[in-house]
Scaffold this motif. Structure first.
Motif, PDB file in Angstrom:
ATOM      1  N   MET A  39       0.836  -1.202   0.000  1.00  0.00           N
ATOM      2  CA  MET A  39       0.000   0.000   0.000  1.00  0.00           C
ATOM      3  C   MET A  39       0.870   1.251   0.000  1.00  0.00           C
ATOM      4  N   ALA A  40       2.056   1.175   0.638  1.00  0.00           N
ATOM      5  CA  ALA A  40       2.970   2.317   0.629  1.00  0.00           C
ATOM      6  C   ALA A  40       3.450   2.605  -0.792  1.00  0.00           C
ATOM      7  N   GLU A  41       3.744   1.530  -1.548  1.00  0.00           N
ATOM      8  CA  GLU A  41       4.181   1.705  -2.933  1.00  0.00           C
ATOM      9  C   GLU A  41       3.066   2.294  -3.784  1.00  0.00           C
ATOM     10  N   ILE A  42       1.848   1.798  -3.562  1.00  0.00           N
ATOM     11  CA  ILE A  42       0.699   2.310  -4.323  1.00  0.00           C
ATOM     12  C   ILE A  42       0.440   3.773  -3.987  1.00  0.00           C
ATOM     13  N   SER A  43       0.531   4.113  -2.698  1.00  0.00           N
ATOM     14  CA  SER A  43       0.283   5.503  -2.298  1.00  0.00           C
ATOM     15  C   SER A  43       1.322   6.439  -2.910  1.00  0.00           C
ATOM     16  N   LYS A  44       2.568   5.980  -2.979  1.00  0.00           N
ATOM     17  CA  LYS A  44       3.620   6.805  -3.580  1.00  0.00           C
ATOM     18  C   LYS A  44       3.350   7.005  -5.070  1.00  0.00           C
ATOM     19  N   ALA A  45       2.961   5.933  -5.764  1.00  0.00           N
ATOM     20  CA  ALA A  45       2.673   6.034  -7.194  1.00  0.00           C
ATOM     21  C   ALA A  45       1.459   6.917  -7.451  1.00  0.00           C
ATOM     22  N   ALA A  46       0.496   6.902  -6.522  1.00  0.00           N
ATOM     23  CA  ALA A  46      -0.719   7.706  -6.684  1.00  0.00           C
ATOM     24  C   ALA A  46      -0.518   9.150  -6.263  1.00  0.00           C
ATOM     25  N   GLY A  47       0.592   9.422  -5.553  1.00  0.00           N
ATOM     26  CA  GLY A  47       0.817  10.767  -5.051  1.00  0.00           C
ATOM     27  C   GLY A  47      -0.099  11.122  -3.900  1.00  0.00           C
ATOM     28  N   MET A  48      -0.462  10.109  -3.107  1.00  0.00           N
ATOM     29  CA  MET A  48      -1.335  10.312  -1.948  1.00  0.00           C
ATOM     30  C   MET A  48      -0.696   9.685  -0.719  1.00  0.00           C
ATOM     31  N   SER A  49      -1.111  10.120   0.434  1.00  0.00           N
ATOM     32  CA  SER A  49      -0.676   9.465   1.660  1.00  0.00           C
ATOM     33  C   SER A  49      -1.453   8.162   1.820  1.00  0.00           C
TER      34      SER A  49
END
Length: 204
Positions: A39-49
């Motif tokens: 989820m941390a990787e996804i949040s980084k790719a999405a530009g969201m916390s």
């Protein structure tokens, strides 16, 4: 303090955020696989916390559920358009090229294949896929009934079910062939699928 749930009062903005997360997750799943993508990787790719993402999705399983639902909606829309045509058989035959082309496109089939692999291990995801498949089968079955009735052909339930399964298997198999044989001849494959579909649609 601002209530994070307020964003859901704007459906368009909420959907845009969900799409933003799904687009990022698609990249991460394709790169790292379902289990490898955090989820941390996804949040980084999405530009969201991560906390922001959890306003829209409970976790990776709910992200997968959204992918599954989006695919069902895409298929249902196509089948609905075909079912509304004056000649449903011809509409379905005319769709062969686009259907094969979509199933040859890794941008379309890579996530469904990843989800299918996860379903083999995860009963919750398997249940989601089975429900989605049931709904897609029903849409296709309705089109097949219309197509055959337009040709004056009455068909038993068992035969209809068998033909529906064969049609789905024909197109789903294209993705695996693309994975195993990326240089396959698309033009000849489309022609062969066209020939294979004809007797499934209207032969007695």
């Amino acid at each position: 303090m601002t209530n994070p749930e307020k964003k859901h009062l704007d459906p368009e903005r909420a959907q845009a955020r969900r799409d933003q997360v799904l687009n990022a997750a698609a990249i991460c799943f394709a790169r790292s696989g379902f289990h490898g993508a955090s989820m941390a990787e996804i949040s980084k790719a999405a530009g969201m916390s991560p906390g922001h993402i959890y306003n829209y999705f409970d976790g990776k399983d709910s992200i997968i559920a959204a992918f599954v639902e989006r695919d069902v909606e895409r298929i249902a829309e196509k089948l609905l358009r075909m079912g509304q045509q004056e000649d449903v058989v011809q509409a379905m035959l005319d769709n062969v090229e686009s259907g094969v082309t979509e199933n040859l496109d890794p941008k379309i089939w890579s996530i469904p294949l990843e989800i299918s692999a996860e379903a083999a291990r995860n009963p919750k995801i398997a249940a989601l896929l089975q429900d989605a498949d049931r709904r897609s089968r029903q849409h296709l079955r309705e089109n097949l009934v219309k197509a055959r009735l337009q040709r004056g052909i009455q068909t038993s339930d068992a035969e209809l079910d068998g033909r529906v399964e064969a049609i789905i298997a024909l197109f789903e198999g294209v993705s695996l062939r693309s994975l195993k044989h990326p240089d396959l001849d698309k033009k000849s494959l489309i022609a062969a699928c066209h020939l294979a579909l004809k007797p499934l649609l209207f032969d007695e």
